[in-house]
Write a protein that holds these residues in place. Structure first.
Motif, PDB file in Angstrom:
ATOM      1  N   ARG A 122      34.054  63.116  34.751  1.00  0.00           N
ATOM      2  CA  ARG A 122      34.450  61.570  35.399  1.00  0.00           C
ATOM      3  C   ARG A 122      33.202  60.905  35.110  1.00  0.00           C
ATOM      4  N   PRO A 123      33.459  59.490  35.129  1.00  0.00           N
ATOM      5  CA  PRO A 123      32.411  58.476  34.747  1.00  0.00           C
ATOM      6  C   PRO A 123      31.323  58.735  35.827  1.00  0.00           C
ATOM      7  N   GLY A 124      30.094  58.793  35.222  1.00  0.00           N
ATOM      8  CA  GLY A 124      28.907  58.712  36.108  1.00  0.00           C
ATOM      9  C   GLY A 124      28.346  60.119  36.539  1.00  0.00           C
ATOM     10  N   SER A 125      29.120  61.126  35.675  1.00  0.00           N
ATOM     11  CA  SER A 125      28.784  62.518  36.140  1.00  0.00           C
ATOM     12  C   SER A 125      27.519  63.105  35.151  1.00  0.00           C
ATOM     13  N   VAL A 126      27.190  64.061  35.429  1.00  0.00           N
ATOM     14  CA  VAL A 126      26.032  64.777  34.608  1.00  0.00           C
ATOM     15  C   VAL A 126      26.055  66.293  34.340  1.00  0.00           C
ATOM     16  N   MET A 127      25.641  66.661  33.442  1.00  0.00           N
ATOM     17  CA  MET A 127      25.635  68.195  33.066  1.00  0.00           C
ATOM     18  C   MET A 127      24.558  68.434  32.317  1.00  0.00           C
ATOM     19  N   GLY A 128      23.821  69.853  32.688  1.00  0.00           N
ATOM     20  CA  GLY A 128      22.583  70.148  32.193  1.00  0.00           C
ATOM     21  C   GLY A 128      21.617  70.740  32.916  1.00  0.00           C
ATOM     22  N   ALA A 129      20.208  70.489  32.591  1.00  0.00           N
ATOM     23  CA  ALA A 129      19.130  71.069  33.323  1.00  0.00           C
ATOM     24  C   ALA A 129      19.367  72.367  33.780  1.00  0.00           C
ATOM     25  N   ALA A 130      19.324  73.441  32.866  1.00  0.00           N
ATOM     26  CA  ALA A 130      19.738  74.705  32.966  1.00  0.00           C
ATOM     27  C   ALA A 130      18.706  75.638  32.931  1.00  0.00           C
ATOM     28  N   THR A 131      17.319  75.276  33.149  1.00  0.00           N
ATOM     29  CA  THR A 131      16.403  76.311  33.030  1.00  0.00           C
ATOM     30  C   THR A 131      16.322  76.885  34.227  1.00  0.00           C
ATOM     31  N   PRO A 132      16.434  78.506  33.831  1.00  0.00           N
ATOM     32  CA  PRO A 132      16.336  79.417  35.102  1.00  0.00           C
ATOM     33  C   PRO A 132      14.922  79.330  35.761  1.00  0.00           C
ATOM     34  N   VAL A 133      15.186  79.616  37.200  1.00  0.00           N
ATOM     35  CA  VAL A 133      13.860  79.446  37.934  1.00  0.00           C
ATOM     36  C   VAL A 133      13.991  80.831  38.857  1.00  0.00           C
ATOM     37  N   VAL A 134      12.873  81.041  39.446  1.00  0.00           N
ATOM     38  CA  VAL A 134      12.556  82.078  40.141  1.00  0.00           C
ATOM     39  C   VAL A 134      12.612  81.640  41.518  1.00  0.00           C
ATOM     40  N   GLY A 135      12.529  82.670  42.487  1.00  0.00           N
ATOM     41  CA  GLY A 135      12.787  82.232  43.835  1.00  0.00           C
ATOM     42  C   GLY A 135      11.700  81.171  44.645  1.00  0.00           C
ATOM     43  N   SER A 136      10.641  80.897  43.869  1.00  0.00           N
ATOM     44  CA  SER A 136       9.654  79.997  44.372  1.00  0.00           C
ATOM     45  C   SER A 136      10.160  78.562  43.713  1.00  0.00           C
ATOM     46  N   GLY A 137      10.899  78.554  42.699  1.00  0.00           N
ATOM     47  CA  GLY A 137      11.095  77.417  42.210  1.00  0.00           C
ATOM     48  C   GLY A 137      10.498  77.171  40.882  1.00  0.00           C
ATOM     49  N   ASP A 138       9.785  78.093  40.365  1.00  0.00           N
ATOM     50  CA  ASP A 138       9.077  77.968  39.149  1.00  0.00           C
ATOM     51  C   ASP A 138      10.032  78.457  37.868  1.00  0.00           C
ATOM     52  N   LYS A 139       9.575  78.107  36.862  1.00  0.00           N
ATOM     53  CA  LYS A 139      10.214  78.405  35.687  1.00  0.00           C
ATOM     54  C   LYS A 139      10.160  80.074  35.676  1.00  0.00           C
ATOM     55  N   ALA A 140      11.286  80.452  35.204  1.00  0.00           N
ATOM     56  CA  ALA A 140      11.360  82.076  34.961  1.00  0.00           C
ATOM     57  C   ALA A 140      10.665  82.438  33.922  1.00  0.00           C
ATOM     58  N   PRO A 141      10.295  83.460  33.510  1.00  0.00           N
ATOM     59  CA  PRO A 141       9.692  84.282  32.658  1.00  0.00           C
ATOM     60  C   PRO A 141      10.371  84.020  31.244  1.00  0.00           C
ATOM     61  N   GLU A 142       9.599  84.260  30.218  1.00  0.00           N
ATOM     62  CA  GLU A 142      10.159  83.712  28.956  1.00  0.00           C
ATOM     63  C   GLU A 142      11.490  84.726  28.790  1.00  0.00           C
ATOM     64  N   LYS A 143      11.433  85.892  28.947  1.00  0.00           N
ATOM     65  CA  LYS A 143      12.556  87.093  28.634  1.00  0.00           C
ATOM     66  C   LYS A 143      13.849  86.399  29.380  1.00  0.00           C
ATOM     67  N   ILE A 144      13.598  85.836  30.591  1.00  0.00           N
ATOM     68  CA  ILE A 144      14.916  85.462  31.098  1.00  0.00           C
ATOM     69  C   ILE A 144      15.322  83.984  30.533  1.00  0.00           C
ATOM     70  N   VAL A 145      14.348  83.194  30.341  1.00  0.00           N
ATOM     71  CA  VAL A 145      14.762  81.942  29.671  1.00  0.00           C
ATOM     72  C   VAL A 145      15.443  82.050  28.248  1.00  0.00           C
ATOM     73  N   SER A 146      14.816  83.125  27.295  1.00  0.00           N
ATOM     74  CA  SER A 146      15.424  83.414  26.184  1.00  0.00           C
ATOM     75  C   SER A 146      16.943  83.858  26.323  1.00  0.00           C
ATOM     76  N   ALA A 147      17.167  84.694  27.297  1.00  0.00           N
ATOM     77  CA  ALA A 147      18.645  85.199  27.553  1.00  0.00           C
ATOM     78  C   ALA A 147      19.373  84.109  27.629  1.00  0.00           C
ATOM     79  N   MET A 148      18.860  83.157  28.646  1.00  0.00           N
ATOM     80  CA  MET A 148      19.644  82.035  28.866  1.00  0.00           C
ATOM     81  C   MET A 148      19.966  81.041  27.938  1.00  0.00           C
TER      82      MET A 148
END
Length: 272
Positions: A117-143
């Motif tokens: 729909r106009p005005g929508s957004v898609m992306g920002a798909a970096t996986p994060v852990v429970g604390s909100g920090d970026k997940a380890p590279e192993k998880i990021v690589s899989a994603m």
């Protein structure tokens, strides 16, 4: 009202609401199944999508459309939904109805075509852990690889999908290194990642099935409970309550309320 009473009342409410009749029980062939992907993506959502797609197949639906408005959620739940979409025997399309962040972007890309729909957004798909920090590279690589694979399946530039996961990836003319990719509707259309539509009527017209009846799917009582228990706010509460109950029981031996509540909370946490 205490927190315990609120918790019990919430479960009872979920049970009562869950017994409402499912509109999908009244089927008609040639319908378009409208499957809502709303709120946080958790493990309770996956069985709902699987059931909806199976009902669409059994009842001769012409298509299933995922109505997406989500901030994201669990990657494992999104992967299970993506697998269900890949295995579906009816065409599955995604309608980004404002936001498809994180795991929502993965689900959208798993569909045969993405509408926005106009005005929508898609992306920002970096996986994060429970604390909100970026997940380890192993998880990021899989994603990252999962997103690439989904894009390749649809004949899209896989590096664009990977750039939604990894800010170190640069795609000329789309995103520079150091910035995580989130596509607006117009940007997604420009690079062939989506088709812009104003509403449901325009979407159905683009698919050539205008006038087809919409069959809205609803979460049933069991799925509603699992979604509630696996909610990122409720699940940690259950885990904490479980351990506190066991600790209280150890300090006061015997089959008491604290021990029972602790075991029940842990059973609900791990069972959901």
């Amino acid at each position: 009202m205490s927190g315990r009473h609120i918790f019990i009342a919430s479960i009872c409410l979920a049970l009562v609401m869950g017994f409402a009749p499912d509109p999908a029980d009244c089927q008609q062939a040639g319908a378009v199944y409208q499957i809502p992907i709303r709120g946080d993506i958790e493990l309770g959502l996956a069985p709902f999508v699987e059931r909806s797609l199976e009902q669409a197949r059994v009842n001769g639906a012409v298509a299933a459309i995922l109505d997406i408005e989500t901030p994201g959620g669990r990657v494992d739940a999104a992967q299970r939904i993506a697998n269900a979409i890949a295995d579906a025997e009816v065409p599955v399309y995604a309608f980004v109805n404002r936001h498809a962040y994180s795991a929502g972007a993965m689900i959208a890309l798993a569909a045969e075509r993405v509408y926005m729909r106009p005005g929508s957004v898609m992306g920002a798909a970096t996986p994060v852990v429970g604390s909100g920090d970026k997940a380890p590279e192993k998880i990021v690589s899989a994603m990252r690889s999962q997103m690439r694979a989904l894009a390749e399946t649809r004949g899209l530039d896989p590096e664009v999908a990977a750039a939604m996961v990894d800010e170190d990836i640069e795609v000329e003319g789309v995103v520079e290194a150091g910035k995580l990719l989130t596509l607006t509707t117009s940007e997604a259309v420009e690079i062939g990642y989506a088709v812009e539509v104003e509403d449901w009527d325009a979407l159905l017209a683009d698919l050539g099935i205008e006038g087809a009846p919409l069959q809205g799917m609803q979460v049933n009582w069991a799925e509603r409970i699992v979604r509630f228990l696996s909610n990122p706010i409720v699940a940690p509460f259950l885990l904490s309550l479980g351990f506190l109950g066991l600790i209280a029981e150890i300090k006061s031996p015997g089959i008491g309320i604290a021990g029972f509540a602790g075991l029940l909370s842990l059973a609900l946490f791990f069972g959901s």
